[in-house]
Write a protein that holds these residues in place. Structure first.
Motif, PDB file in Angstrom:
ATOM      1  N   SER A 252       0.831  -1.206   0.000  1.00 56.90           N
ATOM      2  CA  SER A 252       0.000   0.000   0.000  1.00 56.90           C
ATOM      3  C   SER A 252       0.867   1.258   0.000  1.00 56.90           C
ATOM      4  CB  SER A 252      -1.001  -0.014   1.154  1.00 56.90           C
ATOM      5  OG  SER A 252      -0.315   0.117   2.361  1.00 56.90           O
ATOM      6  N   ASN A 255       2.438   1.465  -3.589  1.00 57.91           N
ATOM      7  CA  ASN A 255       1.452   1.589  -4.655  1.00 57.91           C
ATOM      8  C   ASN A 255       0.565   2.814  -4.461  1.00 57.91           C
ATOM      9  OD1 ASN A 255       0.553   0.294  -7.046  1.00 57.91           O
ATOM     10  ND2 ASN A 255      -1.366  -0.236  -5.990  1.00 57.91           N
ATOM     11  N   THR A 257      -1.854   3.168  -2.253  1.00 48.75           N
ATOM     12  CA  THR A 257      -3.254   2.835  -1.968  1.00 48.75           C
ATOM     13  C   THR A 257      -3.426   2.615  -0.474  1.00 48.75           C
ATOM     14  OG1 THR A 257      -2.588   0.596  -2.530  1.00 48.75           O
ATOM     15  CG2 THR A 257      -3.971   1.706  -4.125  1.00 48.75           C
ATOM     16  N   GLU A 261      -7.977  -0.914   0.216  1.00 44.79           N
ATOM     17  CA  GLU A 261      -7.987  -1.050  -1.253  1.00 44.79           C
ATOM     18  C   GLU A 261      -7.111  -2.224  -1.682  1.00 44.79           C
ATOM     19  OE1 GLU A 261      -8.682   3.653  -2.475  1.00 44.79           O
ATOM     20  OE2 GLU A 261      -6.665   2.922  -2.091  1.00 44.79           O
ATOM     21  N   ALA A 262      -5.970  -2.368  -1.003  1.00 44.21           N
ATOM     22  CA  ALA A 262      -5.077  -3.480  -1.343  1.00 44.21           C
ATOM     23  C   ALA A 262      -5.754  -4.816  -1.031  1.00 44.21           C
ATOM     24  CB  ALA A 262      -3.767  -3.338  -0.582  1.00 44.21           C
ATOM     25  N   LYS A 264      -8.921  -5.456  -1.068  1.00 43.85           N
ATOM     26  CA  LYS A 264      -9.940  -5.698  -2.118  1.00 43.85           C
ATOM     27  C   LYS A 264      -9.276  -6.191  -3.398  1.00 43.85           C
ATOM     28  CE  LYS A 264     -13.706  -2.671  -0.895  1.00 43.85           C
ATOM     29  NZ  LYS A 264     -13.533  -1.250  -0.622  1.00 43.85           N
ATOM     30  N   GLU A 265      -8.187  -5.527  -3.765  1.00 44.63           N
ATOM     31  CA  GLU A 265      -7.497  -5.872  -5.013  1.00 44.63           C
ATOM     32  C   GLU A 265      -7.051  -7.342  -5.014  1.00 44.63           C
ATOM     33  OE1 GLU A 265      -4.259  -3.186  -5.914  1.00 44.63           O
ATOM     34  OE2 GLU A 265      -3.463  -4.558  -7.436  1.00 44.63           O
ATOM     35  N   PHE A 266      -6.623  -7.820  -3.841  1.00 46.46           N
ATOM     36  CA  PHE A 266      -6.061  -9.181  -3.797  1.00 46.46           C
ATOM     37  C   PHE A 266      -7.038 -10.233  -3.258  1.00 46.46           C
ATOM     38  CE2 PHE A 266      -2.212  -6.524  -3.849  1.00 46.46           C
ATOM     39  CZ  PHE A 266      -1.633  -7.047  -5.000  1.00 46.46           C
ATOM     40  N   LYS A 277       3.280  -9.611  -7.010  1.00 52.92           N
ATOM     41  CA  LYS A 277       2.794  -8.238  -7.287  1.00 52.92           C
ATOM     42  C   LYS A 277       3.479  -7.245  -6.335  1.00 52.92           C
ATOM     43  CE  LYS A 277      -0.131  -8.065 -10.668  1.00 52.92           C
ATOM     44  NZ  LYS A 277      -0.846  -9.301 -10.836  1.00 52.92           N
ATOM     45  N   CYS A 281       5.896  -4.215  -7.614  1.00 52.91           N
ATOM     46  CA  CYS A 281       5.581  -2.819  -7.311  1.00 52.91           C
ATOM     47  C   CYS A 281       6.772  -2.136  -6.624  1.00 52.91           C
ATOM     48  CB  CYS A 281       4.305  -2.844  -6.475  1.00 52.91           C
ATOM     49  SG  CYS A 281       4.099  -1.617  -5.289  1.00 52.91           S
TER      50      CYS A 281
END
Ligand code: AMP
Length: 335
Positions: A252, A255, A257, A261-262, A264-266, A277, A281
């Motif tokens: 986070s 990136n 974020t 949010e992280a 949710k993304e994963f 990932k 990053c």
């Protein structure tokens, strides 16, 4: 020094004992960059702290340049901030001596970092290691610092600096500003990738779990692929999941974020993909920094010029505090 929006002073230092790693960046450097636009910032390569543990002189010399080059590469700006090397400003050692005399043996003995380092290096428990926190207090108090951006591991040392400053102020008269810590919202403590219960440190025995700012892309990817996780499958930030939480924090920050949010993304991703990932990053983020670092390291004259100008300004500022202190404790000052 350029006048910025506020006259408040920010001070921070990093000691060139080992190479800079992600914990330094997330815990301290990132805040140091941000604060430059708001405050008068003073940032130091703390070489005098480095000799409290065994070290190779040639490494210390190289790292002093390394750190200055990295300071510039990450975006610390000598037009906005004072950047210098601690040993170029003798007032640090001078004030530290005075503060030693206003610090109790008992309170210095309670410092957990001293206890940890004494256990780690029983063959070299020197007086400098014991007095490290009073040198750190001198670093901060010399500049009448209001704010100190640091990681959680330095909280106890900052508390000691505040106590000593308050003691001195009440024994004589107000002399030092009492500094406050600024801790990162995320990542005040980044953990070792191979041992997520331990702090990531420049000189860890577990070096495979430490990501250095100058590691090449393959090394960074290898370290993230090997990062310790847990036997469950959820990529969520939780106290009982220190490995995953640490990786989410790193992701986070780099990136840009939030942790949510992280998460949710994963959601639903495998641990292996997630680690890949995070590694990618970090590699992307560090690439331009490493390129700038290479450029500055090829221009050592420029680095020395920055060091010299910074030290001139720092000596001027430090002297104001030191002469006040010397007068108060009763030292005669020649005209
Ligand atoms: P040092 O590496 O002890 O010179 O620390 C320099 C700065 O980096 C200090 O402000 C530390 O609090 C911060 N720092 C070092 N390691 C970490 C870590 N693993 N997590 C967060 N901050 C750190």
């Amino acid at each position: 020094m350029e006048t910025t929006q506020s006259n408040k002073i920010v001070y921070s230092a990093l000691k060139p004992t080992g190479d800079l790693q992600l914990g330094n960046y997330i815990g301290a450097l990132k805040n140091m960059i941000r604060l430059q636009d708001e405050y008068r910032c003073i940032y130091t390569v703390a070489d005098m702290h480095s000799i409290t543990v065994d070290n190779v002189p040639a490494d210390l010399r190289r790292r002093t340049y390394d750190f200055m080059a990295l300071f510039l590469a990450i975006g610390l700006d000598p037009e906005k901030s004072v950047l210098f090397v601690q040993s170029h400003v003798p007032q640090h050692a001078e004030l530290a001596w005075v503060l030693n005399c206003y610090t109790q043996f008992g309170e210095a003995s309670r410092m957990t970092q001293f206890k940890d380092k004494s256990l780690k290096h029983p063959e070299n428990i020197n007086l400098g290691l014991f007095a490290y926190p009073t040198l750190m207090a001198a670093d901060i108090l010399l500049y009448q610092t209001d704010y100190v951006p640091i990681g959680k591991d330095q909280k106890q040392h900052l508390e000691l600096a505040r106590d000593v400053a308050q003691r001195f102020n009440s024994k004589y008269s107000p002399t030092f500003v009492i500094p406050d810590g600024i801790f990162p919202k995320q990542g005040a403590k980044i953990s070792n990738l191979l041992d997520p219960t331990a702090k990531m440190g420049k000189t860890d025995d577990n070096a495979g779990g430490v990501v250095f700012l100058l590691d090449d892309a393959d090394t960074i990817m290898r370290k993230f692929k090997r990062a310790v996780t847990d036997c469950d499958h959820d990529i969520v930030f939780r106290e009982d999941k220190p490995g995953i939480s640490n990786l989410l924090t790193i992701y986070s920050v780099f990136n840009g974020t939030t942790i949510e949010e992280a998460e949710k993304e994963f959601a639903g991703a495998s641990y292996a993909d997630f680690k890949l990932k995070v590694g990618e990053c970090v590699v992307e983020y560090l690439k331009p920094i490493q390129e700038k670092y290479d450029y500055y390291m090829k221009n050592k004259d420029y680095l020395e010029d920055i060091m010299k100008k910074g030290a001139d300004t720092a000596r001027y500022l430090a002297n104001k505090t030191l002469s006040k202190v010397y007068r108060k404790v009763g030292f005669v000052q020649p005209k």
